[in-house]
Design an enzyme around this catalytic site. Structure first.
Site, PDB file in Angstrom:
ATOM      1  N   HIS A  42       3.704  10.483   6.891  1.00  0.00           N
ATOM      2  CA  HIS A  42       2.947  10.180   8.502  1.00  0.00           C
ATOM      3  C   HIS A  42       3.987   9.658   9.318  1.00  0.00           C
ATOM      4  O   HIS A  42       4.190   8.464   9.167  1.00  0.00           O
ATOM      5  CB  HIS A  42       1.766   9.286   8.228  1.00  0.00           C
ATOM      6  CG  HIS A  42       0.446  10.280   7.254  1.00  0.00           C
ATOM      7  ND1 HIS A  42      -0.218   9.742   6.901  1.00  0.00           N
ATOM      8  CD2 HIS A  42       0.462  11.734   7.070  1.00  0.00           C
ATOM      9  CE1 HIS A  42      -1.212  10.745   6.255  1.00  0.00           C
ATOM     10  NE2 HIS A  42      -0.678  12.045   6.601  1.00  0.00           N
TER      11      HIS A  42
ATOM     12  N   THR B 299      -6.197   6.722   8.249  1.00  0.00           N
ATOM     13  CA  THR B 299      -6.645   6.882   6.957  1.00  0.00           C
ATOM     14  C   THR B 299      -6.489   5.749   5.928  1.00  0.00           C
ATOM     15  O   THR B 299      -6.919   5.700   4.893  1.00  0.00           O
ATOM     16  CB  THR B 299      -5.699   8.093   6.245  1.00  0.00           C
ATOM     17  OG1 THR B 299      -4.336   7.338   6.166  1.00  0.00           O
ATOM     18  CG2 THR B 299      -5.593   9.519   6.995  1.00  0.00           C
ATOM     19  N   THR B 300      -6.090   4.659   6.758  1.00  0.00           N
ATOM     20  CA  THR B 300      -6.286   3.143   6.010  1.00  0.00           C
ATOM     21  C   THR B 300      -7.176   2.379   7.029  1.00  0.00           C
ATOM     22  O   THR B 300      -7.622   2.354   8.141  1.00  0.00           O
ATOM     23  CB  THR B 300      -5.091   2.514   5.767  1.00  0.00           C
ATOM     24  OG1 THR B 300      -4.416   2.437   7.105  1.00  0.00           O
ATOM     25  CG2 THR B 300      -4.257   3.649   4.796  1.00  0.00           C
TER      26      THR B 300
ATOM     27  N   HIS C  12       2.495   9.116   1.263  1.00  0.00           N
ATOM     28  CA  HIS C  12       1.061   9.046   0.480  1.00  0.00           C
ATOM     29  C   HIS C  12       1.387  10.139  -0.656  1.00  0.00           C
ATOM     30  O   HIS C  12       2.200  10.906  -0.449  1.00  0.00           O
ATOM     31  CB  HIS C  12      -0.223   9.560   1.390  1.00  0.00           C
ATOM     32  CG  HIS C  12      -0.371   8.485   2.242  1.00  0.00           C
ATOM     33  ND1 HIS C  12      -1.279   7.415   2.093  1.00  0.00           N
ATOM     34  CD2 HIS C  12      -0.207   8.379   3.599  1.00  0.00           C
ATOM     35  CE1 HIS C  12      -1.463   6.892   3.263  1.00  0.00           C
ATOM     36  NE2 HIS C  12      -0.910   7.301   4.146  1.00  0.00           N
TER      37      HIS C  12
ATOM     38  N   HIS D 256       0.966  -1.399   0.073  1.00  0.00           N
ATOM     39  CA  HIS D 256      -0.199   0.008  -0.025  1.00  0.00           C
ATOM     40  C   HIS D 256       0.787   1.350  -0.007  1.00  0.00           C
ATOM     41  O   HIS D 256       0.476   2.471  -0.541  1.00  0.00           O
ATOM     42  CB  HIS D 256      -0.932  -0.029   0.952  1.00  0.00           C
ATOM     43  CG  HIS D 256      -1.918  -1.089   1.152  1.00  0.00           C
ATOM     44  ND1 HIS D 256      -3.147  -1.292   0.455  1.00  0.00           N
ATOM     45  CD2 HIS D 256      -1.850  -2.245   2.304  1.00  0.00           C
ATOM     46  CE1 HIS D 256      -3.538  -2.337   0.531  1.00  0.00           C
ATOM     47  NE2 HIS D 256      -3.060  -3.039   1.717  1.00  0.00           N
TER      48      HIS D 256
ATOM     49  N   HIS E  16       5.474   6.531   6.842  1.00  0.00           N
ATOM     50  CA  HIS E  16       5.242   5.866   5.702  1.00  0.00           C
ATOM     51  C   HIS E  16       4.788   7.206   4.805  1.00  0.00           C
ATOM     52  O   HIS E  16       4.691   8.273   5.147  1.00  0.00           O
ATOM     53  CB  HIS E  16       4.141   4.977   5.751  1.00  0.00           C
ATOM     54  CG  HIS E  16       2.821   5.449   6.008  1.00  0.00           C
ATOM     55  ND1 HIS E  16       2.550   5.243   7.642  1.00  0.00           N
ATOM     56  CD2 HIS E  16       1.768   6.052   5.839  1.00  0.00           C
ATOM     57  CE1 HIS E  16       1.210   5.761   7.797  1.00  0.00           C
ATOM     58  NE2 HIS E  16       0.839   6.096   6.829  1.00  0.00           N
TER      59      HIS E  16
END
Length: 378
Positions: A261, A328-329, A244, A217, A242
């Site tokens: 994040h 957010t996941t 995005h 992801h 991680h």
């Protein structure tokens, strides 16, 4: 009495005696006739050798059939229940009784259970259906255990588009229900922040090792212990960070190229995320160190041979905006403290392109703010 009268009486007496004798003889013959014999009860007699001059069995049978067809025999009463009850037992029945007795004796001698002839013998039980049912149950339990193991190893697949996209997350697993029903979801377009004197975030990041994981992801960096923050009187340890693309959160409608994040957790399991906005500009050293250690396969992690200083990933201006939101996941858990740095950090176009090659888009759409209070450092 005159002689003439006496003579008449004698004649009369002689006639009467003659008639009486004839009647007795006729009665005796009738008593021994075949018709009379047919009406008598059958009495079993001991078997004796036939006397001389006795009728042969064939003659006796013929005589019996002739007597039965005579008018006198047809007028005789039929044999009733009493005669039927006195009928002899057939030899076959006697043989069955003898065989049953012999079997009972043998079973009794072998220790087997002997059932009386009046008891109903139990029907034999076929073990095959029970074995099949047991095999099916074992197979069912094994399949359930295997499914549970596979579910733990391979959770429901979700993505950022198509059948597993954000609109479908809540339908993929009951644990993802908050993705659709939550009232404090992230990310949001941060607007109308209340400017107040916020306590600064106390960063305590140390130079240390890290591992890089491509989890399917995003690119995730797991850091060594010893990095933490302190905010609002609570301490949180850094677990991982991680990326995005594009940045998930917006500020007054503005969207940035990427975001990092940094996920922290306290001793009670509460989460605090620091969001560092990334925009196109000069190369970023910490991000370059991560890209240098990208794994060749998804699901693998690589231990870096160098150390990183996460203080170099933070902007010089440490002012921030804060609000309560969610992951957010999936599973989109709420109760997450968000702190979004107001000033972005630059990274090169080449560095953005490297991430885009792996994940062209991995951002969840913005969620309704739902009247949440947003505070901003003045």
């Amino acid at each position: 009495m005159t002689p003439e009268r006496s003579s008449n009486l004698c004649v009369t007496r002689a006639v009467c005696l003659t008639l009486l004798w004839l009647g007795n003889a006729h009665a005796n013959d009738a008593a021994h006739s075949p018709a009379a014999e047919a009406t008598r009860p059958v009495v079993a007699k001991p078997a004796v050798a036939p006397e001389a001059g006795a009728l042969s069995p064939l003659k006796v049978k013929a005589a019996g059939e002739k007597a039965a067809s005579s008018p006198v025999a047809q007028m005789a009463p039929k044999a009733g229940p009493a005669l039927e009850e006195k009928a002899e037992v057939k030899p076959a029945a006697k043989a069955d009784d003898a065989l049953r007795t012999m079997l009972e004796k043998r079973l009794a001698g072998s220790g087997e259970v002997v059932l009386k002839t009046s008891e109903a013998a139990p029907q034999p039980v076929n073990p095959a259906p029970r074995k099949r049912r047991a095999a099916i149950e074992v197979a069912g339990h094994a399949a359930t255990a295997k499914a549970a193991h596979e579910a733990a190893e391979h959770p429901p697949h979700w993505s950022y588009g198509g059948a597993g996209g954000p609109e479908q997350w809540s339908k993929l697993d009951p644990e993802f229900s908050k993705c659709a029903t939550g009232s404090r979801q992230s990310p949001i377009d941060i607007r109308d922040g209340v400017k107040v004197q916020l306590d600064p975030i106390q960063f305590d990041y140390q130079l240390g090792g890290f591992r890089v994981l491509d989890n399917g992801h995003t690119i995730q960096v797991n850091v060594a212990a010893g990095n933490s923050i302190e905010v609002l009187g609570r301490r949180y340890d850094l677990v991982q960070f991680h990326f995005h693309k594009p940045a998930e959160e917006r500020i007054n409608g503005r969207q940035f190229d990427m975001v990092a994040h940094l996920v922290h957790k306290d001793l009670e399991g509460r989460l605090a995320v620091v969001a560092v906005l990334l925009s196109r500009g000069t190369p970023q050293p910490v991000i370059q160190a991560v890209w240098n250690n990208l794994p060749l396969e998804r699901g693998e992690d690589i231990a870096a041979s160098v150390a990183i200083d996460l203080n170099k990933l933070l902007p010089e201006d440490r002012r921030y905006l804060t609000y309560m939101g969610s992951l957010t996941t999936p599973p989109c858990s709420e109760g997450v403290l968000w702190m979004v740095m107001k000033s972005p950090v630059q990274m090169s176009a080449e560095q953005i392109a490297i991430f885009s090659h792996l994940y062209p888009m991995n951002a969840r759409p913005v969620q309704p703010a739902s009247g949440r209070l947003i505070k901003e450092s003045n």
